[in-house]
Write an enzyme that holds these catalytic residues in place. Structure first.
Site, PDB file in Angstrom:
ATOM      1  N   ALA A  71      -8.175  -0.054   0.633  1.00 39.82           N
ATOM      2  CA  ALA A  71      -7.023  -0.935   0.794  1.00 39.82           C
ATOM      3  C   ALA A  71      -6.794  -1.784  -0.448  1.00 39.82           C
ATOM      4  O   ALA A  71      -7.739  -2.291  -1.051  1.00 39.82           O
ATOM      5  CB  ALA A  71      -7.217  -1.846   2.012  1.00 39.82           C
ATOM      6  N   CYS A  72      -5.541  -1.916  -0.821  1.00 42.33           N
ATOM      7  CA  CYS A  72      -5.159  -2.823  -1.903  1.00 42.33           C
ATOM      8  C   CYS A  72      -3.862  -3.513  -1.501  1.00 42.33           C
ATOM      9  O   CYS A  72      -3.421  -3.411  -0.360  1.00 42.33           O
ATOM     10  CB  CYS A  72      -5.015  -2.088  -3.234  1.00 42.33           C
ATOM     11  SG  CYS A  72      -3.628  -0.951  -3.325  1.00 42.33           S
ATOM     12  N   ASP A  73      -3.276  -4.200  -2.433  1.00 46.80           N
ATOM     13  CA  ASP A  73      -2.105  -5.017  -2.124  1.00 46.80           C
ATOM     14  C   ASP A  73      -0.973  -4.202  -1.520  1.00 46.80           C
ATOM     15  O   ASP A  73      -0.483  -4.495  -0.436  1.00 46.80           O
ATOM     16  CB  ASP A  73      -1.625  -5.695  -3.410  1.00 46.80           C
ATOM     17  CG  ASP A  73      -0.599  -6.776  -3.139  1.00 46.80           C
ATOM     18  OD1 ASP A  73      -0.681  -7.407  -2.084  1.00 46.80           O
ATOM     19  OD2 ASP A  73       0.273  -6.984  -3.990  1.00 46.80           O
ATOM     20  N   SER A  80      -5.903   1.511  -4.696  1.00 45.62           N
ATOM     21  CA  SER A  80      -6.533   2.070  -3.490  1.00 45.62           C
ATOM     22  C   SER A  80      -6.358   3.583  -3.444  1.00 45.62           C
ATOM     23  O   SER A  80      -7.269   4.305  -3.012  1.00 45.62           O
ATOM     24  CB  SER A  80      -5.953   1.422  -2.236  1.00 45.62           C
ATOM     25  OG  SER A  80      -4.572   1.678  -2.120  1.00 45.62           O
ATOM     26  N   ILE A 125      -3.314  -3.533   2.731  1.00 43.08           N
ATOM     27  CA  ILE A 125      -4.318  -4.247   3.517  1.00 43.08           C
ATOM     28  C   ILE A 125      -3.851  -4.521   4.938  1.00 43.08           C
ATOM     29  O   ILE A 125      -4.603  -4.379   5.899  1.00 43.08           O
ATOM     30  CB  ILE A 125      -4.704  -5.562   2.812  1.00 43.08           C
ATOM     31  CG1 ILE A 125      -5.567  -5.257   1.589  1.00 43.08           C
ATOM     32  CG2 ILE A 125      -5.459  -6.504   3.744  1.00 43.08           C
ATOM     33  CD1 ILE A 125      -5.973  -6.469   0.804  1.00 43.08           C
TER      34      ILE A 125
END
Length: 482
Positions: free
Chosen positions: A393-395, A401, A426
């Site tokens: 997960a990333c922004d 990600s 996320i």
């Protein structure tokens, strides 16, 4: 407290990104139409040029309003978001990008609250009637309010922001913006800056002038290229080894998050990033450069594809100058560091920590690490005996990600292990994910969005001690099951 504020800002930026990114193809299509067919375009065409205004005034804001509403309340939220956005558009002389990003989610939130209030109170057989008429009535009221009350406020705010920005441009302070931009970027607040401020301003300016430099204020790949080149030549051990690969991912792939850990590892290099970005802006100003749409991702290919006719020299020069200045400053910092520092960089520290922890025994691979400072947070202490679904997960769920998920999936395949490994924003991680892997700067936000989930934090999506530990844990479980 500061971490909570940062997590909230990151979440806000993530929401803006989730609203803009799905529609980015439409913005780029509009940019191509603008670059090709307006009077100063590559192949001017009076008929096709008539598309530019209506698309920017109606289609793009409605897409933003629908997407923002859908993020809040599904399909019903998307419908009312677009409807309320229409109230902002009619009677406005400016493209209502900012209004759409406000009214779309807000109207969907109001409808969501109403739906929650009447949940379980509708007589059997009347669900469709109530649902349709509630959306229609609330949508009607919000559209009227949007037209009569909210629209003038947004227009006034837009005029105020535009005047402030123009003042900055006229007074020559625009090159100072990287003092705010660059630190915010490495704290994963880049989407707040781009999607929340620069892109809406850039789209308005591009509509009037066929290009805008606002698209380039925070997305220039030059400073990151200079930083990674400096690490490739003057970095130490693992940082030096990984930097050349990171250059390809950053400069060609447009995933700027790849260089953030290098700055966080050596904080003084942020000065080199600021210097590079400043010099790039000065160069863009000198050549009157600009892009026709937002480059997403911030790849050099995206920059060149969105460069209007006659502006290639300025765009290329701005990127090149930013890279050179960043390289020179950061090289100096890295060479000075070699002479004054004896300790290894974070990459090597992680490797040493990995070796030390492996000596504690194989049971460590099966345990759930609960200490946040060790690089992982979890809401429970139960021991997991099966890992089937790993979510990176990333922004925005698109850049770092995706890169991390792909790399980790390949590592599993080399071991003959098949697991579901996917990338997400996320706030969009599925409930059935067994483990969430995210950057350490996003830990608080990940916990807030996914309570009770096991979360592994890392410093580098490509090569990280905690990823090595996770791989060892999965291998141990596979051996035990066999």
């Amino acid at each position: 407290m500061k971490k909570k504020i940062r997590a909230s800002l990151q979440a806000f930026g993530g929401f803006l990104t989730a609203m803009v990114i799905p529609n980015m193809g439409a913005f780029i299509a509009w940019g191509f139409i603008t670059a090709l067919f307006i009077d100063t375009g590559w192949i001017p065409n009076k008929n096709f040029a008539e598309l530019v205004g209506p698309i920017s005034k109606f289609v793009l804001p409605l897409l933003l309003g629908h997407t923002g509403g859908k993020l809040v309340h599904g399909d019903r939220g998307g419908v009312i978001g677009a409807l309320a956005t229409a109230g902002m558009i009619v009677g406005s002389d400016i493209p209502m990008f900012l209004g759409a990003m406000i009214m779309g989610p807000l109207s969907a939130w109001i409808l969501k609250k109403f739906d929650k209030f009447i949940d379980g109170k509708i007589p059997a057989g009347f669900e469709m009637v109530v649902n349709n008429f509630s959306l229609g009535i609330i949508g009607c009221i919000l559209t009227l309010l949007s037209y009569q009350m909210v629209r003038p406020i947004v227009v006034g705010a837009n005029d105020l922001i535009s005047a402030a920005v123009q003042t900055i441009v006229r007074t020559g302070y625009l090159p100072l913006l990287p003092i705010l931009n660059e630190p915010a970027k490495v704290l994963f607040l880049n989407n707040v800056i781009d999607q929340g401020i620069y892109y809406p301003l850039g789209m308005q300016e591009a509509l009037e002038h066929g290009k805008s430099m606002f698209f380039m204020l925070a997305s220039n790949p030059g400073p990151g290229l200079g930083l990674l080149l400096a690490f490739s030549l003057f970095g130490r051990k693992s940082a030096k080894e990984t930097a050349p690969g990171a250059i390809i991912i950053h400069f060609l792939g447009g995933i700027h998050e790849i260089y953030f850990p290098y700055v966080l590892m050596k904080p003084i290099t942020i000065l080199g990033m600021i210097g590079g970005a400043m010099s790039g802006i000065v160069t863009f100003q000198f050549f009157d450069a600009g892009l026709v749409a937002g480059p997403s991702p911030g790849s050099i290919f995206a920059y060149l594809a969105l460069t209007p006719k006659g502006k290639f020299l300025g765009v290329i020069a701005g990127v090149a100058v930013a890279a050179i200045v960043s390289f020179l400053i950061n090289s100096l910092f890295l060479k000075m560091g070699k002479e004054t520092e004896e300790e290894d960089d974070d990459f090597m520290e992680q490797q040493k920590a990995s070796q030390a922890m492996k000596q504690e025994g194989k049971d460590l691979f099966k345990a759930v690490m609960t200490d946040k400072t060790a690089g992982e947070g979890t809401a429970g202490n139960e021991e997991r005996t099966q890992i089937s679904f790993i979510a990176f997960a990333c922004d925005a769920g698109l850049g770092s990600s995706a890169m991390g998920a792909n790399a980790f999936r390949k590592r599993l395949e080399k071991e003959g292990i098949t697991k579901e490994v996917k990338n997400f924003a996320i706030e969009k991680v599925p409930q059935n994910a067994d483990i969430i892997v995210t950057h350490e700067s996003l830990f608080d936000r990940a916990v807030k969005a996914n309570p009770g989930k096991r979360i592994i934090t890392i410093k580098n999506f490509m090569r990280d001690f905690n990823l090595d530990m996770l791989l060892d844990e999965i291998k141990a479980i596979e051996i035990k099951e066999k």
